[in-house]
Design an enzyme around this catalytic site. Structure first.
Site, PDB file in Angstrom:
ATOM      1  N   CYS A 149      13.948 -36.242  16.689  1.00 57.58           N
ATOM      2  CA  CYS A 149      13.945 -37.249  15.638  1.00 57.58           C
ATOM      3  C   CYS A 149      12.665 -37.212  14.812  1.00 57.58           C
ATOM      4  CB  CYS A 149      14.121 -38.632  16.267  1.00 57.58           C
ATOM      5  SG  CYS A 149      14.225 -39.964  15.080  1.00 57.58           S
ATOM      6  N   ALA A 168      13.351 -13.847  34.617  1.00 57.44           N
ATOM      7  CA  ALA A 168      12.251 -13.960  35.587  1.00 57.44           C
ATOM      8  C   ALA A 168      11.453 -15.258  35.451  1.00 57.44           C
ATOM      9  CB  ALA A 168      11.304 -12.770  35.438  1.00 57.44           C
TER      10      ALA A 168
END
Ligand SMILES: *Cc1c(COP(=O)(O)O)cnc(C)c1O
Length: 382
Positions: free
Chosen positions: A324, A199
């Site tokens: 990172c 949903a």
């Protein structure tokens, strides 16, 4: 400050109509399993929502089981597969770019001794059909392929894939969480045995999803308990969540063409603007078999999380395939699967549009991005 949310593949806000319906639905407190009038009222509305969700995905006479979301629906399918695997059919195939809830469900079965085969995709994220044909055999139990990818938006040739799977007598599961409401999805036409929707990706509430199962296919509950959902998913009904899902599905069905047209015009404008104004960028995903709202771009020489933080300071909310700066050097498994090198994968940003994004917003992003990328490229450490 200006705020532009352009991360609709992560989640969507409630549509005003859904919010109004939800508030109304909070009054519907009856336990849908109760026989009295309050229970029957709740039950009737849940069955109406089931019809609306079924209509969005062309469920026909298939079963719709409400779950706590796409993740639970996908887990239910994999759990069922672990129950029905036997000597004659035991092999499970998935693609290398599935959502983590499919990837890790597959990994879980693998850890428990099941035979799981991960199929490669091409540079655009399309499942390699030759590899699929090679992998399919009389021992294949089941194949799980997403209709459209959440990160790069690539749309698979599901009909072709399903017909190959069916020829081998295997079962087919489609994760249509990103596709539903954005492109036409018809479980019957696609010959899906199982199909998953959620949903909160279609402007409905979080914490509710559905699993479609074709009439007659095996299905075992993940959550055991009472007799709700014909014994396929125990637990007292999430009345308001389910009713909000139904409303969101009804709206999505009615507006699917308008959605595709409006999103693709704005998305193409963003792609053109960024390509013209920023040197050396790469558009990821398929050039035309792609969700109308999704644009994934690599900015080599700049790091994804740094780009996101700079964008956030300018009020633009998107997402990245890079982790990172957070210490985990694992870039997106999807981008890596398409053959992108680490630098390209780390410098990737996903823009995913939705209702509410205006042409003005797109212009603002096109103006804001070039100096952000130039500055980060000049000081890049990643
Ligand atoms: C979001 C998503 C899911 C998980 O759905 P939830 O309702 O958040 O559990 C599964 N598959 C895809 C492709 C998704 O984008």
């Amino acid at each position: 400050m200006r705020k532009i949310y352009i991360d609709y593949n992560a989640t969507t806000p409630l549509r005003a109509e859904v919010k109004a319906a939800l508030i109304d639905d909070f009054e519907i407190f009856g336990n849908a399993s109760s026989m009295h009038a309050s229970g029957r009222t709740a039950r009737a509305r849940i069955e109406k929502a089931r019809e609306d969700v079924g209509a969005l995905i062309g469920a026909g006479n298939g079963t719709i089981v409400f779950t706590s979301g796409g993740s639970e629906a996908n887990n239910t399918v994999f759990q069922t597969m672990s129950r029905i695997a036997d000597k004659s059919r035991s092999e499970i195939l998935v693609t290398s770019i599935e959502h983590p809830c499919v990837m890790n469900s597959a990994q879980n079965l693998k850890d428990n001794g099941f035979n799981v085969n991960i199929l490669p995709v091409d540079e655009y994220g399309k499942l390699n059909i030759d590899e699929l044909e090679k992998a399919l055999n009389s021992n294949t139990l089941f194949v799980s392929v997403m209709a459209a990818n959440n990160e790069i938006g690539t749309i698979q040739d599901i009909k072709k894939i399903t017909s190959l799977v069916k020829k081998k007598g295997a079962l087919m599961h489609i994760d249509a969480v990103q596709a539903a409401g954005k492109i036409a999805v018809n479980a019957q036409e696609l010959q899906a045995d199982y199909l998953t929707v959620s949903a909160h990706k279609i402007y409905g509430p979080k914490g509710v999803g559905a699993l479609y199962a074709r009439k007659g296919v095996p299905l075992f509950p993940l959550v055991h308990g009472g007799h709700q959902e014909d014994g396929l998913r125990a637990g007292t009904y999430n009345n308001s969540g389910i009713l909000g899902f139904g409303k969101a599905a009804e709206l999505a069905s009615a507006e699917i063409e308008k959605y595709a047209k409006e999103m693709s015009v704005l998305r193409d404008k963003l792609r053109l603007g960024l390509t013209e104004k920023i040197p050396n960028i790469k558009i990821n995903g398929h050039p035309f078999d792609v969700l109308p709202n999704t644009l994934n771009v690599s900015f080599p020489g700049a790091e994804g999380e740094a780009i996101l933080l700079s964008m956030d300071m300018q009020g633009i909310e998107a997402s990245t395939g890079s982790a990172c700066a957070s210490g985990s050097l694992e870039p997106s498994h999807v981008l890596i699967a398409t053959g992108l090198g680490p630098e390209m994968a780390h410098g990737s940003i996903r823009f995913s549009l939705g209702w509410g994004i205006t042409e003005d917003d797109i212009n603002y992003i096109i103006e804001t991005m070039p100096p952000v990328i130039a500055r980060l490229r000049a000081m890049s450490t990643c």
